[in-house]
Design a protein around this motif. Structure first.
Motif, PDB file in Angstrom:
ATOM      1  N   MET A 164      30.460   8.889  84.118  1.00  0.00           N
ATOM      2  CA  MET A 164      30.013   8.285  82.862  1.00  0.00           C
ATOM      3  C   MET A 164      30.870   8.768  81.683  1.00  0.00           C
ATOM      4  O   MET A 164      31.136   8.004  80.757  1.00  0.00           O
ATOM      5  CB  MET A 164      28.532   8.615  82.626  1.00  0.00           C
ATOM      6  CG  MET A 164      27.619   7.885  83.587  1.00  0.00           C
ATOM      7  SD  MET A 164      27.904   6.102  83.561  1.00  0.00           S
ATOM      8  CE  MET A 164      28.517   5.816  85.188  1.00  0.00           C
TER       9      MET A 164
ATOM     10  N   ALA B 129      20.756   4.552  86.119  1.00  0.00           N
ATOM     11  CA  ALA B 129      20.608   3.740  87.331  1.00  0.00           C
ATOM     12  C   ALA B 129      21.246   4.442  88.528  1.00  0.00           C
ATOM     13  O   ALA B 129      20.672   4.473  89.625  1.00  0.00           O
ATOM     14  CB  ALA B 129      21.248   2.370  87.120  1.00  0.00           C
ATOM     15  N   LEU B 130      22.430   5.045  88.294  1.00  0.00           N
ATOM     16  CA  LEU B 130      23.119   5.721  89.399  1.00  0.00           C
ATOM     17  C   LEU B 130      22.339   6.956  89.860  1.00  0.00           C
ATOM     18  O   LEU B 130      22.218   7.205  91.059  1.00  0.00           O
ATOM     19  CB  LEU B 130      24.530   6.121  88.972  1.00  0.00           C
ATOM     20  CG  LEU B 130      25.534   4.975  88.858  1.00  0.00           C
ATOM     21  CD1 LEU B 130      26.848   5.471  88.291  1.00  0.00           C
ATOM     22  CD2 LEU B 130      25.781   4.342  90.206  1.00  0.00           C
TER      23      LEU B 130
ATOM     24  N   VAL C 194      25.253   1.874  76.887  1.00  0.00           N
ATOM     25  CA  VAL C 194      25.688   1.308  78.167  1.00  0.00           C
ATOM     26  C   VAL C 194      25.861   2.414  79.199  1.00  0.00           C
ATOM     27  O   VAL C 194      25.392   2.326  80.346  1.00  0.00           O
ATOM     28  CB  VAL C 194      27.022   0.538  77.978  1.00  0.00           C
ATOM     29  CG1 VAL C 194      27.603   0.148  79.325  1.00  0.00           C
ATOM     30  CG2 VAL C 194      26.812  -0.682  77.113  1.00  0.00           C
TER      31      VAL C 194
ATOM     32  N   THR D 243      23.776   2.968  82.650  1.00  0.00           N
ATOM     33  CA  THR D 243      24.448   2.966  83.950  1.00  0.00           C
ATOM     34  C   THR D 243      24.218   4.277  84.675  1.00  0.00           C
ATOM     35  O   THR D 243      23.901   4.298  85.873  1.00  0.00           O
ATOM     36  CB  THR D 243      25.966   2.760  83.760  1.00  0.00           C
ATOM     37  OG1 THR D 243      26.160   1.804  82.737  1.00  0.00           O
ATOM     38  CG2 THR D 243      26.611   2.297  85.038  1.00  0.00           C
TER      39      THR D 243
END
Lengths: 332, 118
Positions: free
Chosen positions: B18, A102-103, A95, A99
């Motif tokens: 992240m 994409a960022l 995940v 993410t």
């Protein structure tokens, strides 16, 4: 050039610290690393010309947050169970990588770091930089925007802080079940080692007045240099927290009783909102300080001073209320 | 090379974001989750301040003889966000203390076990 090298090095340090925080299981080490993490980011803010932000981050992130986290692990436990720390890492990892990818894809279109032509620099920022001084007479543009142009926003933030303080009081305020009245921090606060440590007592006695003086300087000099109500409130509360750590919680509560703190916290918000009501009654818009005095500049000065005072009072007392709530939890 | 240098700040901010996000979703210890949330939060601060930085600009305090300043608006937003952040962190930590008192643990899995065994 030297700026870029410092920037790159500090960011690399931040990344290393963050990875270390994930990998460690000793909560005490994690919290101390988080303090370092905050302090590194504060240094980075200085490099990126955000002096007011750096100030706040150093006082709040490296100071108050770390103290609160230490208080929490003193009340709970100081290590993470190994058997839970590394189970099923693959799904979260997937995940996070998706993410992150994409960022990063999104950043490809962002103008380069420091580009003076980027759209972010062209919108209201130029207006503030050109007009803040002639319109408000305050050289520190951050203070002018914070207290005057975006006064509504800041009022909202102060109310959020007050609400969070009230919520903490409701959760871990006064009444505490006796069965878990085993508080390491409380023992530490009353422990003979700290209270009778001569060097600590004398050093803190010298430091506390200076910290309070500095807080007042930051509060009232915030128009001209970095600083303002938010920073001053946090610094002032750190002076009392230092007193509590060295001389015990009861001593600190004698210096500032919690009833007075609760009054101060609400009084700060009332001063802020009250200035808005006064400007309404004088025929201006809500929080339009220009009507407070004969000239626009004098009115803005007075308004910003009062509003920052309200912010400082609320932040100071809420920080202390929160600290006392944590430190007093489990008091027998 | 210029492209990498020009986006390095954003990428590190995303990396930190992240790392914080990963800590929140993969670790069961509640205090560690809150530390992760704070790492996430600081990374957002970094992103905002990076976007507001102007090469060769000064800190946004009007000084004679200086024409170029960094963007003051992100500074204002982040300054208040930091203080609100510590207030909400305190709220989260207070909840952790109450959970410890109610369940005797701050590990998510043990809390779920106790909930299911009821």
């Amino acid at each position: 050039m030297i700026d870029i090298i410092i920037d790159i090095t500090l960011l690399a340090f931040l990344a290393i610290t963050a990875v270390a925080i994930v990998r460690l299981t000793n909560l005490l080490a994690i919290v101390m690393l988080f303090g370092i993490f905050s302090f590194l980011s504060a240094t980075l803010f200085v490099v990126m010309d955000a002096v007011d932000v750096a100030f706040t981050e150093a006082a709040v992130g490296a100071g108050i947050s770390t103290v609160l986290m230490l208080a929490t692990i003193a009340l709970t436990k100081d290590h993470e169970e190994k058997k839970y720390s590394s189970h099923r890492p693959w799904l979260p990892l997937a995940v996070v990588i998706a993410t992150g990818a994409a960022l990063v894809y999104g950043t490809l279109d962002i103008p380069a770091f420091g580009d003076p032509e980027s759209p972010a620099q062209k919108h209201v920022a130029t207006y503030y930089i050109e007009k803040a001084m002639p319109e408000t007479g305050v050289p520190n543009i951050v203070t002018a925007v914070l207290a005057s142009y975006r006064g509504y926003d800041t009022l909202g933030e102060v109310v959020v802080i007050l609400t969070a303080g009230i919520a903490v009081l409701l959760l871990i305020g006064d009444n505490c079940p006796k069965s878990i009245a085993r508080n390491h921090m409380q023992e530490g606060l009353k422990g003979k080692e700290i209270a009778h440590n001569l060097i600590l007592r004398i050093a803190s006695k010298t430091l506390i007045p200076l910290i309070i003086l500095f807080a007042l300087y930051v509060q009232f000099h915030g128009d001209y240099g970095p600083g303002g109500g938010f920073q001053a409130g946090v610094i002032m509360s750190s002076a009392i927290i230092l007193y509590a750590l060295v001389y015990g919680l009861d001593g600190a509560e004698r210096v500032i009783p919690s009833t007075i703190l609760r009054l101060l916290a609400s009084l700060g918000v009332i001063i802020y909102a009250g200035v808005g009501v006064v400007t309404l009654l004088l025929g201006g818009n809500y929080l339009d300080y220009s009507v407070l005095a004969d000239t626009q500049i004098a009115g803005q000065h007075l308004g910003i001073l009062l509003v920052e005072l309200g912010v400082g009072m609320t932040v100071f007392s809420i920080m202390l209320i929160i600290f006392f709530a944590f430190a007093g939890r489990g008091r027998p | 090379m210029d492209f990498v240098l020009g986006h390095y700040n954003y990428w590190i901010a995303i990396f930190l974001m992240m790392v914080g996000f990963y800590t929140v979703i993969s670790r069961g210890n509640l205090v560690k989750k809150i530390v992760g949330l704070n790492v996430f939060q600081v990374s957002v601060f970094l992103l905002y301040i990076s976007i507001g930085t102007v090469t060769g600009g000064a800190a946004p305090i009007i000084t004679q003889g200086i024409k170029l300043y960094s963007n003051p608006l992100p500074h204002v937003l982040i300054l208040t966000a930091i203080v609100v952040g510590v207030a909400t962190t305190a709220l989260g930590l207070a909840l952790v203390v109450r959970i410890k008192e109610a369940y005797g643990t701050i590990e998510e899995d043990e809390i779920h076990e106790q909930d299911h065994s009821l």
